[in-house]
Design a protein around this motif. Structure first.
Motif, mmCIF file in Angstrom:
data_model
loop_
_atom_site.group_PDB
_atom_site.id
_atom_site.type_symbol
_atom_site.label_atom_id
_atom_site.label_comp_id
_atom_site.label_asym_id
_atom_site.label_seq_id
_atom_site.Cartn_x
_atom_site.Cartn_y
_atom_site.Cartn_z
ATOM 1 N N ILE A 119 63.702 10.057 47.572
ATOM 2 C CA ILE A 119 63.588 8.808 46.815
ATOM 3 C C ILE A 119 64.966 8.499 46.245
ATOM 4 O O ILE A 119 65.562 9.335 45.561
ATOM 5 N N ALA A 120 65.472 7.312 46.555
ATOM 6 C CA ALA A 120 66.834 6.966 46.151
ATOM 7 C C ALA A 120 66.851 5.538 45.617
ATOM 8 O O ALA A 120 65.940 4.761 45.896
ATOM 9 N N PRO A 121 67.893 5.177 44.859
ATOM 10 C CA PRO A 121 68.028 3.770 44.471
ATOM 11 C C PRO A 121 68.179 2.921 45.732
ATOM 12 O O PRO A 121 68.720 3.402 46.730
ATOM 13 N N THR A 122 67.726 1.688 45.679
ATOM 14 C CA THR A 122 67.768 0.806 46.849
ATOM 15 C C THR A 122 69.156 0.777 47.472
ATOM 16 O O THR A 122 69.301 0.836 48.689
ATOM 17 N N VAL A 123 70.183 0.728 46.619
ATOM 18 C CA VAL A 123 71.544 0.592 47.123
ATOM 19 C C VAL A 123 72.008 1.822 47.903
ATOM 20 O O VAL A 123 72.978 1.752 48.644
ATOM 21 N N ALA A 124 71.336 2.957 47.734
ATOM 22 C CA ALA A 124 71.797 4.185 48.384
ATOM 23 C C ALA A 124 71.011 4.503 49.643
ATOM 24 O O ALA A 124 71.352 5.409 50.394
ATOM 25 N N LEU A 125 69.957 3.740 49.886
ATOM 26 C CA LEU A 125 69.001 4.087 50.935
ATOM 27 C C LEU A 125 69.647 4.199 52.315
ATOM 28 O O LEU A 125 69.509 5.204 53.007
ATOM 29 N N VAL A 126 70.383 3.156 52.699
ATOM 30 C CA VAL A 126 70.931 3.123 54.054
ATOM 31 C C VAL A 126 71.993 4.195 54.233
ATOM 32 O O VAL A 126 72.080 4.848 55.266
ATOM 33 N N GLN A 127 72.786 4.412 53.172
ATOM 34 C CA GLN A 127 73.825 5.431 53.255
ATOM 35 C C GLN A 127 73.219 6.823 53.491
ATOM 36 O O GLN A 127 73.714 7.602 54.303
ATOM 37 N N TRP A 128 72.127 7.120 52.819
ATOM 38 C CA TRP A 128 71.416 8.387 53.032
ATOM 39 C C TRP A 128 71.000 8.526 54.492
ATOM 40 O O TRP A 128 71.239 9.541 55.139
ATOM 41 N N GLU A 129 70.359 7.470 54.966
ATOM 42 C CA GLU A 129 69.835 7.506 56.323
ATOM 43 C C GLU A 129 70.970 7.728 57.322
ATOM 44 O O GLU A 129 70.871 8.568 58.214
ATOM 45 N N ASN A 130 72.073 6.984 57.129
ATOM 46 C CA ASN A 130 73.217 7.127 58.032
ATOM 47 C C ASN A 130 73.774 8.540 58.004
ATOM 48 O O ASN A 130 74.106 9.110 59.043
ATOM 49 N N GLU A 131 73.896 9.104 56.800
ATOM 50 C CA GLU A 131 74.501 10.436 56.700
ATOM 51 C C GLU A 131 73.614 11.499 57.339
ATOM 52 O O GLU A 131 74.103 12.421 57.978
ATOM 53 N N ASN A 152 56.444 18.815 51.980
ATOM 54 C CA ASN A 152 57.092 20.114 51.882
ATOM 55 C C ASN A 152 58.061 20.094 50.703
ATOM 56 O O ASN A 152 58.136 21.033 49.926
ATOM 57 N N ARG A 153 58.770 18.949 50.581
ATOM 58 C CA ARG A 153 59.804 18.880 49.557
ATOM 59 C C ARG A 153 59.985 17.424 49.148
ATOM 60 O O ARG A 153 60.022 16.546 50.003
ATOM 61 N N VAL A 154 60.085 17.184 47.857
ATOM 62 C CA VAL A 154 60.413 15.835 47.382
ATOM 63 C C VAL A 154 61.758 15.903 46.676
ATOM 64 O O VAL A 154 61.990 16.776 45.837
ATOM 65 N N ILE A 155 62.655 14.991 47.048
ATOM 66 C CA ILE A 155 64.016 14.981 46.500
ATOM 67 C C ILE A 155 64.246 13.673 45.753
ATOM 68 O O ILE A 155 64.058 12.595 46.316
ATOM 69 N N LEU A 156 64.613 13.769 44.497
ATOM 70 C CA LEU A 156 64.947 12.574 43.726
ATOM 71 C C LEU A 156 66.460 12.437 43.670
ATOM 72 O O LEU A 156 67.136 13.257 43.054
ATOM 73 N N THR A 162 62.543 6.542 50.775
ATOM 74 C CA THR A 162 62.040 5.360 50.084
ATOM 75 C C THR A 162 62.813 5.142 48.795
ATOM 76 O O THR A 162 63.706 5.915 48.461
ATOM 77 N N THR A 163 62.476 4.059 48.085
ATOM 78 C CA THR A 163 63.188 3.743 46.852
ATOM 79 C C THR A 163 62.251 3.908 45.661
ATOM 80 O O THR A 163 61.035 3.937 45.812
ATOM 81 N N TYR A 164 62.846 3.985 44.476
ATOM 82 C CA TYR A 164 62.045 4.101 43.259
ATOM 83 C C TYR A 164 61.144 2.884 43.088
ATOM 84 O O TYR A 164 60.004 3.007 42.659
ATOM 85 N N SER A 165 61.652 1.698 43.443
ATOM 86 C CA SER A 165 60.828 0.514 43.200
ATOM 87 C C SER A 165 59.655 0.439 44.178
ATOM 88 O O SER A 165 58.562 0.046 43.797
ATOM 89 N N VAL A 166 59.872 0.861 45.431
ATOM 90 C CA VAL A 166 58.746 0.877 46.374
ATOM 91 C C VAL A 166 57.704 1.895 45.914
ATOM 92 O O VAL A 166 56.506 1.615 45.872
ATOM 93 N N LEU A 167 58.168 3.070 45.528
ATOM 94 C CA LEU A 167 57.248 4.120 45.084
ATOM 95 C C LEU A 167 56.424 3.639 43.889
ATOM 96 O O LEU A 167 55.207 3.828 43.828
ATOM 97 N N GLU A 168 57.108 2.984 42.964
ATOM 98 C CA GLU A 168 56.433 2.484 41.768
ATOM 99 C C GLU A 168 55.386 1.454 42.160
ATOM 100 O O GLU A 168 54.262 1.470 41.662
#
Ligand SMILES: [Zn+2]
Ligand SMILES: [Zn+2]
Ligand SMILES: [Zn+2]
Ligand SMILES: [Zn+2]
Length: 674
Positions: A124-136, A205-209, A170-176
């Motif tokens: 779960i990441a802020p919206t602005v970080a989502l794509v960067q996570w996926e790319n990395e 298995n694992r949730v990462i904030l 996913t993002t915090y706002s979607v989860l909320e």
């Protein structure tokens, strides 16, 4: 499928018979409470000693995970070893709190790649970080991990399919929002509907904030949505030094379900619970005793003693306990400590001071005179705090004038524009959220506004002046991007053929010219809090032959990603204009080595974060941060205020970071002095 909820209300009365009141002569209230607590929960008497005696995870390097294409640095392998070992402790996870720019993402990917692998994992990441996570993840694992992005309109909703992914993002706002649909439901014409949240159905298995301080408010909807996830292991990532923000630590411990520290205990009976369960509004749902008799171990043992006593007596003891707890649940390294591993080039911070030209000074002086008169009237009548909203606005105006007078004089949008305008900065609202009174704000503007407030009650809405009621964690209001940006750009409100630049903008142009003449491949990032300022800068720089890109807070994740890629990959595009509201977190911009900060703010942490976008792993060039200041404006006072506050905080042991965020009446007076 949404299901219709039959709406029934029935009051539960499960109040237990009142416990007889006992008095303990000679004991203070705190001692009495502690006596009662230990009487019912004797195991709590030794928790700290037991925790202290648990073996610490030795500092050792893990082996580089197979299939990870990026070679991890020595301290990152130590981090990976810690992450893996921490999952085998009673806490089943922990908090990785390395300083920004040290590769928390890569250590986490290392963990995801480690054997034995299991799925699904949730990030779960802020919206602005989502794509960067996926790319990395994709880049460093050669697509060895399957990733599903649970975001956007066409997302996969089938839990069966989701369960097959190695990583769900996913993002915090979607989860909320999906959790809200499951718990409180949503309104349709014929009643309230509820809908199961696919993410809350899965067993992870694992949730990462990521940027875990997003759930720092334990009672916020985002926090509750994260608490409700089912998972074997848990990991919080945070770059903020948590030891200075004790109040915010609780939410992370609660997410980790750290036993017994995040639990509530009843003083009258053996009742112990992870949740504050008082649905019936009278007695505890479990034991029937009153809320008064329940206490949270974290608040009782750590938070309250530190709040009440600072670093003295019971406060000092609590600090000791906090250190024990953090040692067993958190890992934090700083860039300075691991400088050799990181091989980071030096970073210089410079202040460039300029003076207004005559015309600007005229405008500034007349508006400053008015503002100061207003402020002095508030002081004279002793109503500074009651007029916090007005004074905040006055200060914002002065800051905007120092950038360019047009930000204040040409702020009115033309009639009939269908745009969301922030009630604090009068710019197009970025990452817009709405108050109960239906006024729109940039999330960051209103966050700063609220955190700066130093009064007892809540601050007023700066527009309609009733008590401000706003959910800072609410998802951003969706707007149709293209039309708004075009309509609302300040460039379209000004006759640019008659336009004059400003001292501040010309100072930037001069600096950029100098850089270009030294080396035309040097890239720069220009930060401002005001979008209109960036629009003027962009116009001016293009006239001067610079190719620019601009990142705004109102962009969608894919627009944002495309813009970042454009800047990183085009040699010709040398200047990146970034709204501070958009670029605070999760940007990795090591292609650039120069940062310009156009407008200072009293709380420098936003600026530090901005500078850290370039000073991180992989940077090979010497970095320079230039802060542009108009010396004969409020900006030089703001700089002084920053230093004053920093000194004050360092002077107190275990300093209270919260004091940094506050803008006290004395601070305001300081800004209006001279
Ligand atoms: Zn009880
Ligand atoms: Zn109870
Ligand atoms: Zn704003
Ligand atoms: Zn309002």
């Amino acid at each position: 499928m949404p299901r219709l909820e039959v709406s029934t209300t029935h009051r539960r009365r499960n109040r237990a018979p009142r416990a007889p009141r006992r008095r303990f002569p000679g004991r203070s209230r705190d001692e009495t409470i502690r006596y009662q607590l230990l009487n019912r929960h004797p195991e709590l008497a030794t928790v700290w000693d037991e925790l202290d005696q648990r073996p610490k995870i030795p500092v050792e390097k893990a082996t580089q995970p197979d299939g990870l294409s990026l070679t991890m640095l020595p301290f990152q392998l130590e981090g990976l070893n810690w992450l893996r070992a921490q999952e085998q402790t009673i806490f089943r996870g922990g908090i990785l709190a390395d300083e920004m720019g040290m590769g928390k993402t890569i250590q986490t990917i290392g963990l995801l790649m480690s054997e034995p692998r299991a799925k699904p994992n949730l990030v779960i990441a802020p919206t602005v970080a989502l794509v960067q996570w996926e790319n990395e993840i994709k880049k460093h694992t050669n697509n060895a991990l399957s990733v599903i992005s649970y975001h956007g309109a066409n997302r996969e909703e089938d839990p069966g399919v989701l369960a097959q992914a190695d990583v769900i993002m996913t993002t915090y706002s979607v989860l909320e929002s999906i959790y809200r649909k499951q718990t409180t439901g949503f309104k349709r014409k014929d009643g309230i509907y509820k809908q199961d949240s696919p993410l809350h159905m899965l067993k992870f298995n694992r949730v990462i904030l990521d940027e875990a301080h997003n759930i720092k408010d334990r009672s916020s909807k985002s926090a509750k949505a994260a608490f409700a996830l089912q998972t074997k292991y848990k990991l919080c990532l945070s770059g903020t030094p948590l030891q200075n923000r004790i109040g915010e630590l609780f939410s992370l411990l609660r997410f980790l379900e750290a036993d017994p520290f995040s639990y509530y205990y009843c003083r009258n009976c053996p009742c112990k619970s992870l949740n504050w369960k008082f649905k019936a509004n009278r007695g505890c749902d479990d034991c029937g005793h009153s809320p008064m008799h329940h206490l949270c171990l974290f608040n009782h043992e750590l938070l309250k003693p530190i709040q009440n006593h600072g670093n003295e007596g019971p406060g000092k003891a609590a600090f000791g306990k906090l250190q024990i707890l953090l040692k067993h649940i958190m890992l934090r390294r700083t860039k300075e400590e691991r400088a050799d591993d990181l091989g980071l080039p030096p970073k210089i911070v410079k202040v460039r001071r300029d003076y207004f030209n005559e015309e600007e000074l005229d405008v500034y002086d007349s508006i400053y005179g008015d503002s100061k008169r207003k402020f002095n009237t508030y002081v004279a009548h002793g109503v500074v705090l009651n007029n916090y909203a007005n004074i905040f606005t006055l200060i914002t105006r002065m800051r905007q004038l120092a950038d360019h007078p047009d930000l204040v004089l040409k702020k009115e949008a033309l009639d009939g524009q269908n745009t969301l305008v922030c009630s604090l900065c009068d710019d197009e609202a970025e990452d817009a959220i709405k108050s109960k009174c239906h006024h729109t704000f940039c999330r960051m503007c209103v966050q700063e506004y609220i955190s700066g407030f130093d009064g007892e009650s809540n601050p007023d809405c700066p527009k309609c002046h009733i008590t401000l009621n706003i959910d800072l964690t609410a998802p951003a209001i969706e707007v149709d991007q293209g039309t708004i940006v075009k309509k609302n750009s300040i460039i379209n409100r000004i006759d640019m053929s008659q336009w004059h630049s400003s001292t501040k903008i010309e100072a930037l142009v001069e600096e950029l010219y100098k850089l270009r003449s030294q080396n035309h491949t040097i890239k720069s990032i220009v930060f401002s809090q005001f979008t209109s300022m960036l629009q003027l800068v962009e116009w001016r720089l293009r006239k001067a032959g610079f190719q620019t890109a601009m990142l705004e807070g109102s962009m969608t994740p894919s627009q944002r990603n495309a813009t970042i890629q454009h800047f990183m990959e085009n040699v010709e595009t040398t200047v990146f204009l970034v709204s501070l509201k958009a670029g605070g977190v999760a940007l990795n911009l090591i292609e650039a080595s120069q940062v310009f900060i156009m407008d200072p703010w009293w709380n420098p942490s936003v600026e530090w974060q901005a500078a850290d976008r370039i000073h991180r792993i992989g940077q090979t060039r010497a970095c320079k941060v230039t802060r542009l200041i108009i010396e004969d404006s409020i900006e030089s006072r703001i700089l002084d205020l920053q230093e004053k506050k920093a000194r004050m905080i360092h002077a107190t042991v275990g300093g209270d970071q919260g004091a940094m965020d506050k803008l006290t009446p004395a601070d305001m007076q300081f800004l209006f002095q001279n």
